[in-house]
Design an enzyme around this catalytic site. Structure first.
Site, short mmCIF file in Angstrom:
data_model
loop_
_atom_site.label_atom_id
_atom_site.label_comp_id
_atom_site.label_asym_id
_atom_site.label_seq_id
_atom_site.Cartn_x
_atom_site.Cartn_y
_atom_site.Cartn_z
CG ASP A 1 -9.93 1.53 -0.48
OD1 ASP A 1 -8.98 1.76 -1.25
OD2 ASP A 1 -9.80 1.30 0.73
CG ASP B 1 -2.24 0.68 0.98
OD1 ASP B 1 -2.29 1.50 0.05
OD2 ASP B 1 -3.20 0.43 1.72
C1 GAL Z 1 -6.34 1.00 1.77
C2 GAL Z 1 -6.44 -0.03 0.68
C3 GAL Z 1 -7.39 -1.10 1.12
C4 GAL Z 1 -6.87 -1.72 2.40
C5 GAL Z 1 -6.67 -0.63 3.46
C6 GAL Z 1 -6.02 -1.17 4.70
O1 GAL Z 1 -5.44 2.00 1.41
O2 GAL Z 1 -6.88 0.56 -0.52
O3 GAL Z 1 -7.53 -2.09 0.11
O4 GAL Z 1 -5.67 -2.37 2.12
O5 GAL Z 1 -5.86 0.42 2.96
O6 GAL Z 1 -5.76 -0.18 5.64
#
Ligand code: GAL
Length: 564
Positions: free
Chosen positions: A248, A179
């Site tokens: 997301d 991430d």
């Molecule tokens: C976001 C990501 C999600 C998940 C989340 C966890 O940035 O897009 O899929 O991984 O963080 O904190």
């Protein structure tokens, strides 16, 4: 609604044999020259994720509400319910799996409450089920949930990419989602450069540990909606096999389990679809998880998500409670004929053939001269679909028949001259077909679209269509928005070609030579023979005046998506 109206096509399409000069310029190779490590890194990746990765991830259903048991129960359910055998094999543990701090040696530590035996036995159990094991980390100093990240600390000190990669390899990790929260950008520094440095470091670390680990990069998602997005989308393909480009997908909320989530599916589909030029086997755009079958998604919407993701060759990563999916949802998500569209080795993004206020028609070229076609009904009323060969880019209808199969009910259609279906609201019809004799060679055919910068989180507001008189307008689905890509990059609609003359744009007979030759770059520019870029006016007003202007860097009004 009679669908035939949508498909009155005015242009008669020529046969196309010549190879298109209309390909994407190899910017990635330009960057290989500038970064000598690139070629070696690339060779080590050979054969990784040659088709879009498939599996399961906890995040969209559980967020941080999971333990080792949750993960293993879902892994087990994937096997039990036949989804693993259908291809969903990579079980990935997302954020919140670790302690906030590292141990005395600087190693990451699995959360003791969630993983009392540590991570290795979990990985071993997953492997013993014949599955692959994936894990989440972050390119910044902390994950999005605030746990220890692999990246450079903000108050100085070293990044942990290599140390963490060694640990992951020792656990048997097969897939890493990295991430991009909290990436340290030095004061006065450039964000794009800071992200690139971090993702390159992870790539180098994975190479150094020598285990074949599929690398999923979230970097582009941190640049969505700003011009540098396109730069990031251009470099991620040098490091990893897939990348999240944007928002997301809506997560499940146990307190409101039925809240609708289909608009989020449509939004992620909307922003992924224009990015086909970045994708190829081993390099995949990732519009996020499959939430079909989970709360807030009807069966029709579940069919739509799987069909749309498959038409786009998107990774198919389920994120739901597998044991609780209904048998109908399992049958949809495990539909092998639809999955085969996703996993087709050519790995093409679907082309948006036509978009009207409630309907999208997608076409995808596949291996062996097969095609897939899908019709999404975004509207509230049911729809009758009638598609003929010319609606899909074939030169004529007469005598052209298709061997087709409706992929939801499996009905074979031998020598069909028309594809017909009733499509319910929010549902998607999908066929696979093979053209028989007398069909001619289909053109590269469909809409030419432009993304409208800004905060449009719906399909209608996000993309606009180029229409034949030389306008950019809301997509309406008329023949004027249907373009054929000809030899030498000619752009034809209504029997005429888009022509650049003295800085102006017009539709003219297709006899004007160079003034009708266009090159589409990886950045998305349409470059004319004079080296200038095909440019729309201010994207806030409609209709648009089009002209030829000096090419800028990632100017939204110079970035176009073409049929794939
Ligand atoms: C976001 C990501 C999600 C998940 C989340 C966890 O940035 O897009 O899929 O991984 O963080 O904190």
């Amino acid at each position: 609604m009679r669908f035939t109206q949508f498909f009155r096509i005015t242009a008669r399409l020529p046969r196309l044999h010549a190879p298109f000069i209309f390909t994407v310029l190899p910017a990635a190779f330009a960057c290989a020259a500038a970064h000598p490590g690139f070629a070696a890194v690339h060779a080590q990746d050979e054969g990784l994720a040659l088709t879009p990765p498939m599996g399961w991830n906890d995040w969209a259903h559980y967020q941080c509400g999971f333990t080792a048991q949750t993960i293993l129960a879902n892994a087990h359910a994937l096997v039990e319910r036949g989804l693993a055998a259908a291809g969903y094999k990579i079980v990935t543990i997302d954020d919140c799996w670790m302690q906030k701090d590292r141990d005395a040696k600087g190693n990451l530590q699995a959360d003791r409450k969630r993983f009392p035996q540590g991570m290795k036995p979990v990985a071993q159990t997953i492997h013993a089920m014949g599955l692959k094991f994936g894990i989440y980390e972050d390119a910044g100093y902390a994950t999005c949930g605030g746990f220890a990240g692999s990246g450079e600390p903000k108050d100085g000190g070293n990044a942990h990419f290599l140390q963490d990669a060694r640990l992951f390899a020792s656990w048997g990790v097969d897939y890493l989602k990295l991430d991009g929260c909290n990436v340290y950008v030095p004061q006065g520094g450039n964000e794009d450069a800071a992200y690139r440095k971090a993702y390159a470091a992870e790539k180098a670390a994975l190479k150094a540990v020598g285990r074949r680990i599929v690398f999923s990069e979230s970097a582009p998602a941190y640049f969505q909606g700003i011009p540098a997005w396109y730069d990031v989308l251009s470099w991620v393909r040098g490091y990893g096999q897939l990348w999240r480009e944007g928002d997301d997908i809506a997560t499940f909320d146990a307190k409101d389990p039925g809240h609708q989530r289909f608009s989020s599916v449509l939004w992620n589909y909307a922003y992924n679809l224009p990015l086909g030029r970045f994708q190829k086997p081993g390099n995949w755009d990732d519009p996020d998880f499959i939430i079909g079958g989970d709360g807030g998604m009807s069966l029709a919407e579940t069919r739509s998500q799987l069909a749309l993701w498959s038409m786009m060759s998107a990774p198919l990563i389920l994120s739901s409670e597998i044991g609780k999916l209904t048998p109908q949802s399992v049958a949809i998500l495990g539909n092998r004929a639809v999955i085969a569209i996703d996993q087709d080795p050519l790995g093409k993004m679907a082309t948006l053939v036509q978009r009207s206020p409630a309907v999208d028609v997608l076409l995808k070229k596949m291996t062996g001269g097969d095609y897939a076609v899908a019709v999404l009904n975004r509207g509230l009323a049911p729809l009758e679909v009638n598609l003929r060969p010319m609606d899909l880019g074939f030169p004529h209808n007469s005598g052209c028949t298709l061997d087709a199969r409706d992929l939801w009910d499996g009905t074979p259609l031998r020598s069909a001259s028309i594809l017909q279906a009733e499509v319910a609201s929010h549902d998607t019809a999908i066929w696979r077909f093979h053209p028989l004799r007398f069909c001619g060679v289909p053109a590269r055919f469909g809409t030419i679209t432009m993304v409208v910068a800004g905060e449009h989180h719906d399909i209608e507001g996000y993309s606009r269509c180029l229409a034949a008189p030389g306008l950019v307008q809301d997509c309406t689905g008329t023949g004027a928005e249907t373009w054929t890509i000809g030899a030498h990059g000619a752009l034809k609609a209504g029997g005429q070609c888009l022509t650049a003359a003295h800085g102006k744009i017009a539709m003219r007979d297709c006899t004007a030579g160079n003034a009708q030759h266009w090159i589409h770059t990886l950045a998305g520019n349409l470059v004319g023979a004079d080296g200038k870029c095909f440019t729309a006016g201010s994207l806030d007003s409609l209709p648009q005046n089009l002209s030829m202007q000096l090419c800028g860097r990632n100017l939204p009004n110079q970035i176009w998506s073409l049929p794939n």
